[in-house]
Scaffold this motif. Structure first.
Motif, mmCIF file in Angstrom:
data_model
loop_
_atom_site.group_PDB
_atom_site.id
_atom_site.type_symbol
_atom_site.label_atom_id
_atom_site.label_comp_id
_atom_site.label_asym_id
_atom_site.label_seq_id
_atom_site.Cartn_x
_atom_site.Cartn_y
_atom_site.Cartn_z
ATOM 1 N N PHE A 40 0.855 -1.195 0.000
ATOM 2 C CA PHE A 40 0.000 0.000 0.000
ATOM 3 C C PHE A 40 0.885 1.237 0.000
ATOM 4 C CE2 PHE A 40 -2.053 3.176 2.972
ATOM 5 C CZ PHE A 40 -2.963 3.680 2.059
ATOM 6 N N ALA A 41 0.657 2.131 -0.960
ATOM 7 C CA ALA A 41 1.444 3.365 -1.015
ATOM 8 C C ALA A 41 0.876 4.382 -0.029
ATOM 9 C CB ALA A 41 1.409 3.935 -2.434
ATOM 10 N N SER A 42 1.595 4.546 1.086
ATOM 11 C CA SER A 42 1.242 5.582 2.046
ATOM 12 C C SER A 42 2.135 6.795 1.789
ATOM 13 C CB SER A 42 1.387 5.056 3.472
ATOM 14 O OG SER A 42 0.977 6.036 4.408
ATOM 15 N N SER A 43 2.169 7.713 2.710
ATOM 16 C CA SER A 43 2.842 8.995 2.462
ATOM 17 C C SER A 43 3.325 9.613 3.767
ATOM 18 C CB SER A 43 1.842 9.948 1.797
ATOM 19 O OG SER A 43 2.284 11.289 1.881
ATOM 20 N N ILE A 44 4.378 10.436 3.677
ATOM 21 C CA ILE A 44 4.794 11.185 4.868
ATOM 22 C C ILE A 44 3.737 12.203 5.281
ATOM 23 C CG2 ILE A 44 7.287 10.978 4.566
ATOM 24 C CD1 ILE A 44 7.134 13.959 3.548
ATOM 25 N N ALA A 45 2.716 12.399 4.440
ATOM 26 C CA ALA A 45 1.611 13.281 4.829
ATOM 27 C C ALA A 45 0.797 12.710 5.983
ATOM 28 C CB ALA A 45 0.700 13.560 3.637
ATOM 29 N N VAL A 46 1.094 11.470 6.410
ATOM 30 C CA VAL A 46 0.443 10.951 7.624
ATOM 31 C C VAL A 46 0.920 11.707 8.858
ATOM 32 C CG1 VAL A 46 0.088 8.618 6.743
ATOM 33 C CG2 VAL A 46 2.184 9.132 8.013
ATOM 34 N N PHE A 47 2.052 12.418 8.732
ATOM 35 C CA PHE A 47 2.562 13.181 9.872
ATOM 36 C C PHE A 47 2.080 14.625 9.789
ATOM 37 C CE2 PHE A 47 5.862 9.890 9.117
ATOM 38 C CZ PHE A 47 5.655 9.174 10.272
ATOM 39 N N GLY A 48 2.135 15.308 10.909
ATOM 40 C CA GLY A 48 1.745 16.712 10.928
ATOM 41 C C GLY A 48 1.244 17.109 12.299
ATOM 42 N N GLY A 49 0.846 18.358 12.417
ATOM 43 C CA GLY A 49 0.219 18.824 13.646
ATOM 44 C C GLY A 49 1.194 19.393 14.653
ATOM 45 N N GLU A 50 0.607 19.973 15.691
ATOM 46 C CA GLU A 50 1.406 20.674 16.705
ATOM 47 C C GLU A 50 2.386 19.757 17.427
ATOM 48 O OE1 GLU A 50 -2.061 21.655 18.751
ATOM 49 O OE2 GLU A 50 -2.555 23.348 17.461
ATOM 50 N N GLY A 51 2.027 18.492 17.573
ATOM 51 C CA GLY A 51 2.866 17.587 18.349
ATOM 52 C C GLY A 51 3.972 16.920 17.548
ATOM 53 N N MET A 52 4.070 17.210 16.243
ATOM 54 C CA MET A 52 5.045 16.514 15.401
ATOM 55 C C MET A 52 6.473 16.892 15.787
ATOM 56 S SD MET A 52 5.265 16.392 11.243
ATOM 57 C CE MET A 52 5.563 18.159 11.049
ATOM 58 N N PRO A 53 7.343 15.909 16.026
ATOM 59 C CA PRO A 53 8.734 16.231 16.373
ATOM 60 C C PRO A 53 9.493 16.781 15.157
ATOM 61 C CG PRO A 53 8.479 13.864 16.118
ATOM 62 C CD PRO A 53 7.105 14.469 15.969
ATOM 63 N N ALA A 54 10.677 17.339 15.429
ATOM 64 C CA ALA A 54 11.467 17.948 14.353
ATOM 65 C C ALA A 54 11.841 16.922 13.289
ATOM 66 C CB ALA A 54 12.710 18.597 14.938
ATOM 67 N N SER A 55 12.080 15.692 13.710
ATOM 68 C CA SER A 55 12.413 14.630 12.760
ATOM 69 C C SER A 55 11.462 13.463 12.994
ATOM 70 C CB SER A 55 13.866 14.189 12.971
ATOM 71 O OG SER A 55 14.162 13.078 12.150
ATOM 72 N N GLY A 57 9.867 9.545 12.286
ATOM 73 C CA GLY A 57 10.312 8.188 11.990
ATOM 74 C C GLY A 57 9.156 7.230 12.206
ATOM 75 N N ASP A 58 9.444 5.933 12.126
ATOM 76 C CA ASP A 58 8.361 4.946 12.156
ATOM 77 C C ASP A 58 7.635 4.878 13.494
ATOM 78 O OD1 ASP A 58 9.119 4.514 9.622
ATOM 79 O OD2 ASP A 58 9.490 2.365 9.816
ATOM 80 N N ALA A 59 8.214 5.467 14.566
ATOM 81 C CA ALA A 59 7.571 5.384 15.879
ATOM 82 C C ALA A 59 6.821 6.653 16.246
ATOM 83 C CB ALA A 59 8.625 5.082 16.945
ATOM 84 N N VAL A 60 6.683 7.565 15.283
ATOM 85 C CA VAL A 60 6.064 8.861 15.589
ATOM 86 C C VAL A 60 4.547 8.798 15.399
ATOM 87 C CG1 VAL A 60 5.874 11.248 14.773
ATOM 88 C CG2 VAL A 60 8.117 10.218 15.134
ATOM 89 N N LYS A 61 3.837 9.411 16.322
ATOM 90 C CA LYS A 61 2.378 9.462 16.232
ATOM 91 C C LYS A 61 1.935 10.206 14.982
ATOM 92 C CE LYS A 61 -1.988 10.531 18.155
ATOM 93 N NZ LYS A 61 -2.855 11.334 19.007
ATOM 94 N N GLN A 62 0.885 9.683 14.377
ATOM 95 C CA GLN A 62 0.383 10.266 13.145
ATOM 96 C C GLN A 62 -0.821 11.153 13.437
ATOM 97 O OE1 GLN A 62 -0.143 6.746 10.743
ATOM 98 N NE2 GLN A 62 2.050 6.575 10.410
#
Lengths: 327, 327
Positions: A126-141, A143-148
């Motif tokens: 399934f082609a997903s995207s880094i667009a799953v990340f975002g929002g006020e809580g997003m860390p500077a970098s 990775g696979d363990a970051v909340k979406q």
């Protein structure tokens, strides 16, 4: 075996089909390598002329990804592998919420159900995207363990797709994997409605002698991957044994975190004496807002440990594009 | 104003309805406090007799949450507030994947669409769960910034619901909030198909003189919340201005991280001279596996900073249950 590529007549779908033809074989649901005897490119519309580089194994079919009967009719063999690229893109999804949910969410569910109905537990990428990340809580970098916490409807549908692929796999209905794509460059042809479309245009238009107006400023940072690398990684992820992935089947691909200014520099360096169209900066608030919501840096330790490929720098990506499309 | 509670004749729905009747008013979509003149309890089936503690403002309606026409007919006023508790529970979802997707995923989408169709941007509280967490990558203590990799279909549908509530709110279709519930104790009545059902049974059955066989060992840890606190928090979260929540509308509730052994000790302490049914340990691998996948510790700094309530200890929860249901 048969390979189905949804969104198959899009750029990545076609590049993937060509790579699979060259490769000739893939792991079948049996777990054994099998000859590919059919590649079905499924898309909402067929291209006006048959794309180059496809042999008679490649068939093209059209329809709606959310049409359950249609999709079931295409997933018609037990020895099948699926690459699910069909999607409404980011900018279009923001403008048409209902379409994004129908194509990206309902469509993905229809496809997962068709794959499940085979009973052979086919592999599915399934082609997903880094667009799953975002929002006020997003860390500077990221990775696979970051909340979406996606801030586009596109990103939301991709995050939901990852969750569904995980659960269909956990339940043993399919053997799924999600490939979280950064912005893929350099796409030939026309701009599309992805908010990231300019990241191809900044190379493509000037190389064709066409002027290019950038909708973001030169210091905008984007994680990018060359299309050759992305296609190779989709195949490598497909081929990985499930046990290497554990219970989170979604893998963020290696990317280069580059500024738009660095893209322009690389273009000028690689283009040499070619006449280039002019690049101007003409910020578009709608595009800027979407792009600013995405992560500007990624770690991809997991992808690397799984043996996925990485681009060395921008220059070989630009050289590859010239080689593939302008020679 | 009208309040709709889906899953309204369930335990939490009824306790919430009683609390709202006592309270009398709530913030309407206009942003102003308004008298509650109707509370609609919607559920898949009506209880055989009308539950106590409900006055004439409370109406009961039955139907399928995934029935779009039915749900639209209930969301029939602009001055409306919604508490969405209807759900297939964890154990049942593992046994019936399709039912979990229809009720929890399709049902939530149907309700969100009905709320959006009003155009008045109603507030909506979605009952999520700590079952959104799980998997190999889960940290020892979870919180609002932790990636959701649920290992039950129930948890997957709750994680998807949180994503949809965020996006419907971001797009301005509703003013949503998701309340991530720990295991809520002590539910009266019969055990349900939640894998956590024993956490109420361990108190309820012995207090009724009935023996209780625990499907997990005494050292199993569970984050729990008393129902009085949970209901109060659902109302507080409903009442919070949207800007306090930022762009992640899902808040993990405060919980007590307790072992099953501590539950038994609290029961014995509070029960005093009451005759108690016998408690035995009879591990059930199906239940143990689901419960072991959930987090054993949570931080709820965000909930606390938002002014949500916390239980002090187990003993007042047990005393409250005796007071409410056994006096």
């Amino acid at each position: 075996m048969k390979i189905v590529i949804t969104g198959g007549t899009g750029f990545l779908g076609l590049m993937l089909a060509r790579a699979l033809i060259k490769r000739g074989r893939l792991t079948a649901p049996s777990g054994k390598q099998a000859e590919i005897d059919e590649i079905l490119l499924f898309d909402v519309a067929a291209p006006p002329t048959r794309p180059a580089g496809l042999d008679t194994r490649v068939k093209i079919a059209t329809g709606e990804i959310s049409d359950a009967a249609r999709i079931a009719s295409l997933i018609d063999r037990d020895d099948i592998g699926i690459f699910h690229l069909a999607s409404v893109v980011s900018g279009e999804g923001e403008q048409n919420f209902d379409l994004a949910l129908r194509v990206n969410l309902d469509g993905t569910r229809v496809l997962l159900e068709a794959a499940r109905a085979r009973g052979s537990k086919p592999r599915l990428v399934f082609a997903s995207s880094i667009a799953v990340f975002g929002g006020e809580g997003m860390p500077a970098s990221v990775g696979d363990a970051v909340k979406q916490t996606p801030q586009t409807t596109y990103g939301v549908t991709k995050a939901i797709g990852e969750l569904l692929v995980n659960d269909y796999s956990r339940k043993g209905f399919i053997d799924g994997r999600s490939v979280r794509l950064p912005t893929i460059i350099i796409r030939p042809g026309k701009p599309n409605k992805a908010a990231s479309s300019f990241a191809s245009g900044v190379f493509r238009e000037p190389l064709s002698g066409v002027d290019c107006a950038l909708p973001v400023t030169l210091d905008a940072v984007m994680p990018v991957s060359g299309y050759r690398t992305a296609v190779e990684n989709m195949i490598r992820l497909y081929e990985l044994p499930a046990e290497k992935l554990g219970n989170d089947r979604a893998v963020g691909l290696p990317s280069l975190d580059v500024t738009v200014g660095q893209m322009v520099e690389s273009l000028k360096r690689v283009a040499g004496n070619r006449h280039l169209g002019e690049i101007t900066v003409a910020p578009d608030p709608f595009i800027q807002k979407i792009v600013a919501g995405w992560p500007v840096a990624t770690n991809f330790r997991r992808a690397t440990s799984l043996g996925l490929a990485a681009d060395e720098s921008l220059d070989p990506i630009v050289r590859g594009y010239i080689e593939d499309f302008l020679s």
